[in-house]
Scaffold this active site. Structure first.
Site, PDB file in Angstrom:
ATOM      1  N   THR A  29       2.217 -15.757 -53.093  1.00 34.22           N
ATOM      2  CA  THR A  29       3.226 -15.446 -52.065  1.00 34.22           C
ATOM      3  C   THR A  29       2.813 -14.281 -51.178  1.00 34.22           C
ATOM      4  O   THR A  29       3.215 -14.208 -50.014  1.00 34.22           O
ATOM      5  CB  THR A  29       4.607 -15.167 -52.685  1.00 34.22           C
ATOM      6  OG1 THR A  29       4.579 -13.960 -53.449  1.00 34.22           O
ATOM      7  CG2 THR A  29       5.046 -16.317 -53.577  1.00 34.22           C
ATOM      8  N   LEU A  73       6.329 -14.345 -46.989  1.00 37.18           N
ATOM      9  CA  LEU A  73       7.509 -15.191 -47.198  1.00 37.18           C
ATOM     10  C   LEU A  73       7.439 -15.751 -48.620  1.00 37.18           C
ATOM     11  O   LEU A  73       6.979 -16.864 -48.854  1.00 37.18           O
ATOM     12  CB  LEU A  73       7.553 -16.300 -46.152  1.00 37.18           C
ATOM     13  CG  LEU A  73       7.571 -15.831 -44.694  1.00 37.18           C
ATOM     14  CD1 LEU A  73       7.746 -17.013 -43.747  1.00 37.18           C
ATOM     15  CD2 LEU A  73       8.682 -14.804 -44.465  1.00 37.18           C
ATOM     16  N   HIS A  74       7.915 -14.964 -49.549  1.00 38.02           N
ATOM     17  CA  HIS A  74       7.753 -15.276 -50.960  1.00 38.02           C
ATOM     18  C   HIS A  74       8.504 -16.551 -51.368  1.00 38.02           C
ATOM     19  O   HIS A  74       7.916 -17.513 -51.861  1.00 38.02           O
ATOM     20  CB  HIS A  74       8.242 -14.107 -51.818  1.00 38.02           C
ATOM     21  CG  HIS A  74       7.559 -12.813 -51.536  1.00 38.02           C
ATOM     22  ND1 HIS A  74       6.289 -12.521 -51.967  1.00 38.02           N
ATOM     23  CD2 HIS A  74       7.982 -11.715 -50.854  1.00 38.02           C
ATOM     24  CE1 HIS A  74       5.951 -11.305 -51.588  1.00 38.02           C
ATOM     25  NE2 HIS A  74       6.968 -10.790 -50.905  1.00 38.02           N
ATOM     26  N   ASP A  75       9.818 -16.549 -51.189  1.00 37.36           N
ATOM     27  CA  ASP A  75      10.639 -17.630 -51.734  1.00 37.36           C
ATOM     28  C   ASP A  75      10.357 -19.011 -51.141  1.00 37.36           C
ATOM     29  O   ASP A  75      10.444 -20.015 -51.863  1.00 37.36           O
ATOM     30  CB  ASP A  75      12.122 -17.289 -51.563  1.00 37.36           C
ATOM     31  CG  ASP A  75      12.538 -16.114 -52.436  1.00 37.36           C
ATOM     32  OD1 ASP A  75      11.915 -15.902 -53.487  1.00 37.36           O
ATOM     33  OD2 ASP A  75      13.489 -15.403 -52.067  1.00 37.36           O
TER      34      ASP A  75
END
Length: 313
Positions: free
Chosen positions: A191, A236-238
């Protein structure tokens, strides 16, 4: 079509992940969205989700979940997400309400009544899902997969060893990783590479209202990103947990046995990868390690284009 429940704590990158899922009704049937205390308290988190659904006029069942972790007090992510948990936007309208049923009971009913297996997408602390498995262990046989954002086998962000979502409730994470259900782990290893560059998200400003909303989110989120060394853009991890289900081919992954440290003084919340050669049956997580960043960013832009068009029609 994959039937999914999204468990979340919006959150800037949570909001983008949810929009990515909403833009693909051909790929996902969203059975419901549950909220959990994480980036902020669960009441603010739930309001943020309802504002987001109002923006895109999507009437999806929302169930409010756990206010606090299984053992310890809640640690929030206000340093990254601001006083509302999703600062930077100008949303105020709420058209929808959460259902009366709590998240755990709601998930149990959806899973047990479904004619086919359900995929859980977990992009916040894992408290709700751990409570689900502990209270209703029979549901596990009807969960196909858990695609989660959390952890990191080489680094942390909340501490040197632990990523935020796992750090908030490591006891819950241990229950989930020990559940026997296949897990796709979008941790910091991938991520942190899933960045939308600052020059790229500025292209959103002159587009439709959903794109403009995301631009506002990233304007705020980039302040935190720069403080923590993201020179080119915001990670933008999620959305990785959604993007993998849409196109796994843009990711590189390796299977590991992942255990969760719950007692260490400086390692609490660490996702410990066993790097020895183990039998296939011991490998409980498919850990994402790299991605095609441009393909990922294009996926986000395409989703926002779809939602902009819907909102203008």
């Amino acid at each position: 079509m994959r039937r999914i429940i999204i468990d979340c704590d919006p959150g800037h990158d949570d909001a983008i992940a949810i929009l990515l899922a909403l833009a693909h009704p051909d790929k996902f049937k969203i059975e419901g969205i549950t909220t959990v205390g994480g980036n902020h308290n669960v009441d603010k988190i739930t309001d943020n989700l309802l504002k987001l659904l109002t923006l895109v006029d999507k009437d999806i069942k929302v169930a409010k979940g756990a206010k606090s972790p299984l053992v310890c007090p809640l640690v929030t992510g206000e340093e990254a997400h601001g006083g509302t948990g999703m600062d930077g936007h100008n949303l105020s309208d709420i058209k929808f309400k959460p259902i009366a049923k709590g998240a755990v009971e709601f998930m149990k009913d959806i899973i047990t009544e479904a004619s086919e297996k359900i995929t859980l997408i977990a992009i916040g602390p894992l408290t709700n899902i751990a409570m689900l498995f502990s209270t209703f262990p029979e549901v596990k046989e009807k969960v196909e997969l858990i695609s989660l954002m959390g952890g990191g086998i080489n680094e942390g962000n909340k501490t040197a060893a632990a990523e935020f979502n796992i750090y908030v409730d490591p006891e819950a994470a241990k229950i989930v990783f020990d559940s026997g259900i296949p897990i796709v782990m979008s941790g910091l290893d991938v991520t942190n590479k899933a960045q939308m560059y600052y020059t790229e998200f500025k292209r959103l400003k002159g587009k439709g209202k959903v794109s403009a909303f995301v631009n506002d989110l990233l304007d705020f989120y980039s302040i935190f990103s720069r403080k923590f060394g993201y020179d080119k853009g915001s990670a933008l991890h999620d959305p990785c947990a959604i993007a993998y289900l849409l196109n796994p081919d843009i990711f590189t992954a390796k299977k590991y046995h992942i255990d969760i440290e719950t007692t260490g003084t400086v390692t609490r919340g660490m996702t410990v990868a066993d790097r020895r050669k183990l039998p296939e049956g011991r490998l409980n997580a498919n850990v994402l390690l790299d991605l095609d960043r441009e393909a990922f960013v294009n996926m986000i832009f395409n989703a926002l284009d779809i939602l902009d068009t819907e909102c203008n029609s």
